[in-house]
Scaffold this motif. Structure first.
Motif, mmCIF file in Angstrom:
data_model
loop_
_atom_site.group_PDB
_atom_site.id
_atom_site.type_symbol
_atom_site.label_atom_id
_atom_site.label_comp_id
_atom_site.label_asym_id
_atom_site.label_seq_id
_atom_site.Cartn_x
_atom_site.Cartn_y
_atom_site.Cartn_z
ATOM 1 N N GLY A 194 -41.056 -66.019 -51.459
ATOM 2 C CA GLY A 194 -40.514 -65.779 -50.130
ATOM 3 C C GLY A 194 -39.030 -66.054 -50.012
ATOM 4 O O GLY A 194 -38.520 -66.240 -48.900
ATOM 5 N N PHE A 195 -38.325 -66.058 -51.147
ATOM 6 C CA PHE A 195 -36.885 -66.313 -51.118
ATOM 7 C C PHE A 195 -36.188 -65.076 -50.567
ATOM 8 O O PHE A 195 -36.424 -63.962 -51.035
ATOM 9 N N PRO A 196 -35.314 -65.224 -49.574
ATOM 10 C CA PRO A 196 -34.761 -64.042 -48.903
ATOM 11 C C PRO A 196 -33.649 -63.380 -49.686
ATOM 12 O O PRO A 196 -33.164 -63.882 -50.701
ATOM 13 N N GLY A 197 -33.207 -62.250 -49.158
ATOM 14 C CA GLY A 197 -32.142 -61.481 -49.781
ATOM 15 C C GLY A 197 -30.766 -61.982 -49.409
ATOM 16 O O GLY A 197 -30.589 -63.074 -48.861
ATOM 17 N N CYS A 198 -29.775 -61.162 -49.677
ATOM 18 C CA CYS A 198 -28.366 -61.476 -49.444
ATOM 19 C C CYS A 198 -28.049 -61.379 -47.942
ATOM 20 O O CYS A 198 -28.575 -60.519 -47.241
ATOM 21 N N SER A 199 -27.171 -62.263 -47.483
ATOM 22 C CA SER A 199 -26.795 -62.269 -46.064
ATOM 23 C C SER A 199 -25.371 -61.770 -45.802
ATOM 24 O O SER A 199 -24.929 -61.760 -44.648
ATOM 25 N N LEU A 200 -24.649 -61.366 -46.833
ATOM 26 C CA LEU A 200 -23.226 -61.063 -46.666
ATOM 27 C C LEU A 200 -22.966 -59.814 -45.826
ATOM 28 O O LEU A 200 -21.838 -59.602 -45.376
ATOM 29 N N GLY A 201 -23.992 -59.000 -45.602
ATOM 30 C CA GLY A 201 -23.832 -57.826 -44.752
ATOM 31 C C GLY A 201 -24.308 -58.022 -43.319
ATOM 32 O O GLY A 201 -24.274 -57.084 -42.522
ATOM 33 N N PHE A 202 -24.703 -59.228 -42.963
ATOM 34 C CA PHE A 202 -25.352 -59.437 -41.669
ATOM 35 C C PHE A 202 -24.430 -59.258 -40.465
ATOM 36 O O PHE A 202 -24.903 -58.995 -39.358
#
Length: 266
Positions: A194-202
């Motif tokens: 359940g490790f999430p993806g990248c947040s740099l585009g949020f």
């Protein structure tokens, strides 16, 4: 002039959030300019306005990269020998990663604070014990789910949506790819799904969320507050319409690349 405790409290009160609702906060102390008393003053002001307060206290320093593992997992197996040698064991008193900023660590050390036990994605808080205890290895974002059910709010203090952990919960609800990571604990190496993806585009989500965002300034810091349930609903809808929404633009990002491949290949 340095910002005072009173000025911080008055600024937070200008947001007009419903009394007693839980808040997950993300903050940059530096963004405020000079604060009399520093991070402790800012935390005190937050707690005086929001007595049910939670922050991420993630510990990426516990992570290991194995020699092999599941396919399509946005990780280069066998590439972490040096990193693995520097990994530390997770314990409840392990400091939050420096990437979290100063304030989560100040909260973690508060005598009234509790912390969840996830070896990578822990949260700490005061007055949010049920949210913290909801977290499991299988459901690392359960504290956010609980705040969502309690009509909680997201508070961005001098930071943007790239640190808004709650967007990961919307990604999960929308069916976006999750990953597996591994952590070092006193009981051995633990698999963490359940490790999430990248947040740099949020921050790309900001225009969509503007209609439910409350804003003010405190000193030099832009403050944004969003109702978690409404924010989540808007994001889930956008992600269902466009499964590639809010990914970062770095072509070398392994997690965003894996997410794109899952959509295109599917």
């Amino acid at each position: 002039m340095p910002l005072s405790f009173r000025e911080l409290v008055q600024g937070l009160q200008r947001l007009g959030l419903p009394a007693g609702k839980p808040v997950i906060a993300h903050a940059s102390l530096k963004a405020f300019g000079e604060v009399r008393g520093g991070a402790e003053t800012l935390l005190g002001a937050l707690l005086s306005v929001f007595p049910h307060l939670m922050m991420p206290t993630h510990t990426y320093q516990t992570m290991l990269i194995p020699e092999e593992g599941p396919a399509d997992n946005a990780i280069r197996y066998g590439s972490g020998r040096d990193q693995n040698a520097m990994a530390v064991f997770f314990t409840p008193d392990l400091p939050a990663d420096a990437l979290m900023g100063i304030l989560p660590e100040v909260l973690r050390k508060h005598p009234l604070a509790k912390r969840s036990a996830h070896p990578i994605l822990s949260f700490a808080g005061i007055g949010v014990e049920e949210a913290l205890t909801a977290q499991t290895l299988a459901e690392p974002l359960a504290p956010i789910r609980h705040l969502n059910e309690q009509e909680g709010w997201v508070l961005l203090l001098g930071v943007d949506h790239t640190v808004n952990t709650s967007i990961h919960y919307a990604e999960k609800l929308a069916g976006r790819r999750q990953f597996v990571r591994w952590a070092l604990t006193p009981g051995g190496v633990v698999e963490c799904p359940g490790f999430p993806g990248c947040s740099l585009g949020f921050e790309k989500a900001a225009p969509l969320l503007q209609a439910v965002t409350r804003e003010t300034f405190i000193g030099e810091a832009r403050i944004r507050a969003l109702p978690l349930a409404e924010m989540t609903g808007l994001l889930v809808g956008a992600l269902q319409d466009d499964p590639l929404a809010f990914l970062c633009d770095d072509p070398t990002c392994e997690r965003c690349t894996a997410t794109r491949q899952a959509v295109v290949g599917g």
